[in-house]
Design an enzyme around this catalytic site. Structure first.
Site, PDB file in Angstrom:
ATOM      1  N   VAL A 113      -7.469   9.852   0.178  1.00 46.04           N
ATOM      2  CA  VAL A 113      -7.200   8.866  -0.590  1.00 46.04           C
ATOM      3  C   VAL A 113      -5.785   8.131  -0.221  1.00 46.04           C
ATOM      4  O   VAL A 113      -5.127   8.527   0.765  1.00 46.04           O
ATOM      5  CB  VAL A 113      -6.556   9.278  -1.764  1.00 46.04           C
ATOM      6  CG1 VAL A 113      -5.296   8.185  -2.846  1.00 46.04           C
ATOM      7  CG2 VAL A 113      -7.324  10.734  -2.454  1.00 46.04           C
ATOM      8  N   SER A 146      -2.323   3.092  -0.758  1.00 49.47           N
ATOM      9  CA  SER A 146      -1.613   2.069  -2.506  1.00 49.47           C
ATOM     10  C   SER A 146      -2.988   2.353  -3.547  1.00 49.47           C
ATOM     11  O   SER A 146      -3.271   1.468  -4.214  1.00 49.47           O
ATOM     12  CB  SER A 146      -2.762   0.972  -1.337  1.00 49.47           C
ATOM     13  OG  SER A 146      -4.066   0.982  -1.372  1.00 49.47           O
ATOM     14  N   CYS A 147      -3.609   4.092  -3.139  1.00 50.59           N
ATOM     15  CA  CYS A 147      -4.279   4.027  -5.133  1.00 50.59           C
ATOM     16  C   CYS A 147      -4.393   4.850  -4.797  1.00 50.59           C
ATOM     17  O   CYS A 147      -4.804   6.331  -4.018  1.00 50.59           O
ATOM     18  CB  CYS A 147      -6.236   4.008  -4.081  1.00 50.59           C
ATOM     19  SG  CYS A 147      -7.053   3.942  -5.250  1.00 50.59           S
ATOM     20  N   GLY A 148      -4.246   6.145  -6.074  1.00 48.07           N
ATOM     21  CA  GLY A 148      -4.173   7.780  -6.183  1.00 48.07           C
ATOM     22  C   GLY A 148      -5.696   7.654  -7.237  1.00 48.07           C
ATOM     23  O   GLY A 148      -5.494   9.180  -7.137  1.00 48.07           O
ATOM     24  N   CYS A 182      -8.099   6.340  -5.417  1.00 45.25           N
ATOM     25  CA  CYS A 182      -9.585   6.495  -5.327  1.00 45.25           C
ATOM     26  C   CYS A 182     -10.265   7.613  -4.676  1.00 45.25           C
ATOM     27  O   CYS A 182      -9.078   8.991  -4.759  1.00 45.25           O
ATOM     28  CB  CYS A 182      -9.499   5.946  -3.909  1.00 45.25           C
ATOM     29  SG  CYS A 182      -8.650   3.736  -4.175  1.00 45.25           S
TER      30      CYS A 182
END
Length: 286
Positions: free
Chosen positions: A112, A115-117, A119
Site C-alpha cells: 500500500v 498516498s493510497c490507503g 490500494c
C-alpha cells in the site's frame, strides 16, 4: 513521533540563480510489513514513528478489530534482516477474542503506497467496510466557533511539517459541548507522509487507550476529506470529520450514509458542511 530523515545535499534556486547546496531535512518514508498471528498481511509505506498506533488503527479501518481487548499483542521488530539484525520495519499482531481475521480473499498481497490507503484491496466489495459502531446515533452538537479553531490547533502541533513541509497530519479533539465553557481538548496528533496513515495513527492510539468508540469527538485533518477518511472515521465511531480542503462527492455521500458529519474548507473564519449538518450549531462557547 514521526521521524525526520536528512536527505542528500539540496540546492535551492531563485530567479537570480542557485545558492550553495546544503542538507535539507526530509520526512522519512519506509516500508512497514504487517503480520497477523505470524502470517504476512500487508506492506505499507509510512513515515517511521508511532508504528504500533498505525497498525492498530489500520486494523480498525479494515474491520479486523473494534476494541482494545481484541488486540492480544502488537510487537515491533518482529522481522530479521539479511544481516541477522532485528528488523524494526516488521510488526506482528496477535489477535484476541472478538477480532475478525480477514478472509483469505480480502487479504492484501501487494504493498500500500503512502498516498493510497485502499490500494491492494482484492475486490470492490472489500473496499466498503461495515462499522461495529454507530456514529449516526451520536448526539454531539458542536458550536461553529469550536470547529473553526481546530485547524490552527492542529497546525501548531505539526512539528515534522514545520521542519520539512512534507507530511500530512490528523488530530483527535473533544469539543466543549454546546452551552459549556472552554476550548477544544486536543487528545492526539499524528503526522505521516500519507494522510490515511496519519488518521490510522490517531485511531490506533485511541484503540490502544481503550477509547473506542470515539463518541463526542472531531477528527481534524490537514488535507482533503476522501472516501477512505470518512470510512475510517465511521469505523472508529467518530461523528465529525473536518478538513481544511474539499471532500469528494463519494466522501459526502458516505458521510450521509454512515452518520458522519463531513466538514470541508475549514479555514479559520468559514467552513462548509456537506453531510449531517444538524451537528453544527450557531454561536460560540461562553
Amino acid at each position: 513521533m514521526a521521524r525526520i530523515a536528512r536527505g542528500s545535499r539540496a540546492q535551492r534556486w531563485t530567479a537570480a540563480g542557485p545558492r550553495d547546496p546544503r542538507p535539507e531535512p526530509l520526512a522519512g518514508e519506509e516500508p512497514l510489513e504487517v503480520r497477523l498471528d505470524g502470517e504476512p498481511f500487508t506492506v505499507t509505506m509510512r513515515t517511521p514513528g508511532d508504528d504500533l498506533d498505525l497498525v492498530a488503527g489500520f486494523l480498525v479501518s479494515e474491520g479486523v478489530v473494534a476494541a482494545a481487548a481484541q488486540l492480544r499483542a502488537v510487537a515491533a521488530g518482529a522481522g530479521v534482516t539479511a544481516e541477522g539484525r532485528r528488523d524494526d520495519n516488521v510488526v506482528d499482531v496477535r489477535l484476541g477474542p472478538g477480532a475478525v481475521p480477514p478472509a483469505a480473499a480480502s487479504q492484501r498481497h501487494v504493498y500500500v503506497s503512502s498516498s493510497c490507503g485502499i490500494c491492494g484491496t482484492a475486490s470492490v466489495e472489500a473496499v466498503r467496510k461495515a462499522s461495529r459502531h454507530a456514529p449516526d446515533q451520536d448526539p454531539l452538537r458542536v458550536p461553529v466557533d469550536q470547529l473553526l479553531v481546530m485547524p490552527d490547533l492542529l497546525r501548531e502541533r505539526q512539528r515534522v511539517f514545520g521542519r520539512t513541509g512534507g507530511t500530512h497530519a490528523a488530530a483527535l479533539l473533544r469539543p466543549a459541548v454546546e452551552g459549556a465553557a472552554g476550548s477544544p481538548e486536543v487528545l492526539c496528533v499524528r503526522e505521516d507522509v500519507g494522510r490515511h496513515n496519519a488518521v490510522d495513527k490517531v485511531v490506533g492510539w485511541a484503540l490502544r487507550q481503550d477509547l473506542l468508540p470515539l463518541a463526542g469527538t472531531v477528527l481534524q485533518v490537514s488535507g482533503r476529506a476522501s472516501f477512505e477518511l470518512v470510512q475510517k472515521a465511521a469505523m472508529a465511531g467518530v461523528p465529525v470529520l473536518s478538513a481544511v480542503s474539499a471532500p469528494s462527492a463519494a466522501a459526502a455521500d458516505l458521510g450521509e450514509e454512515t452518520g458522519v458529519t463531513v466538514v470541508g474548507f475549514n479555514r479559520g473564519d468559514r467552513l462548509t458542511v456537506y453531510s449531517r449538518p444538524e451537528r453544527v450549531v450557531a454561536g460560540s462557547v461562553p
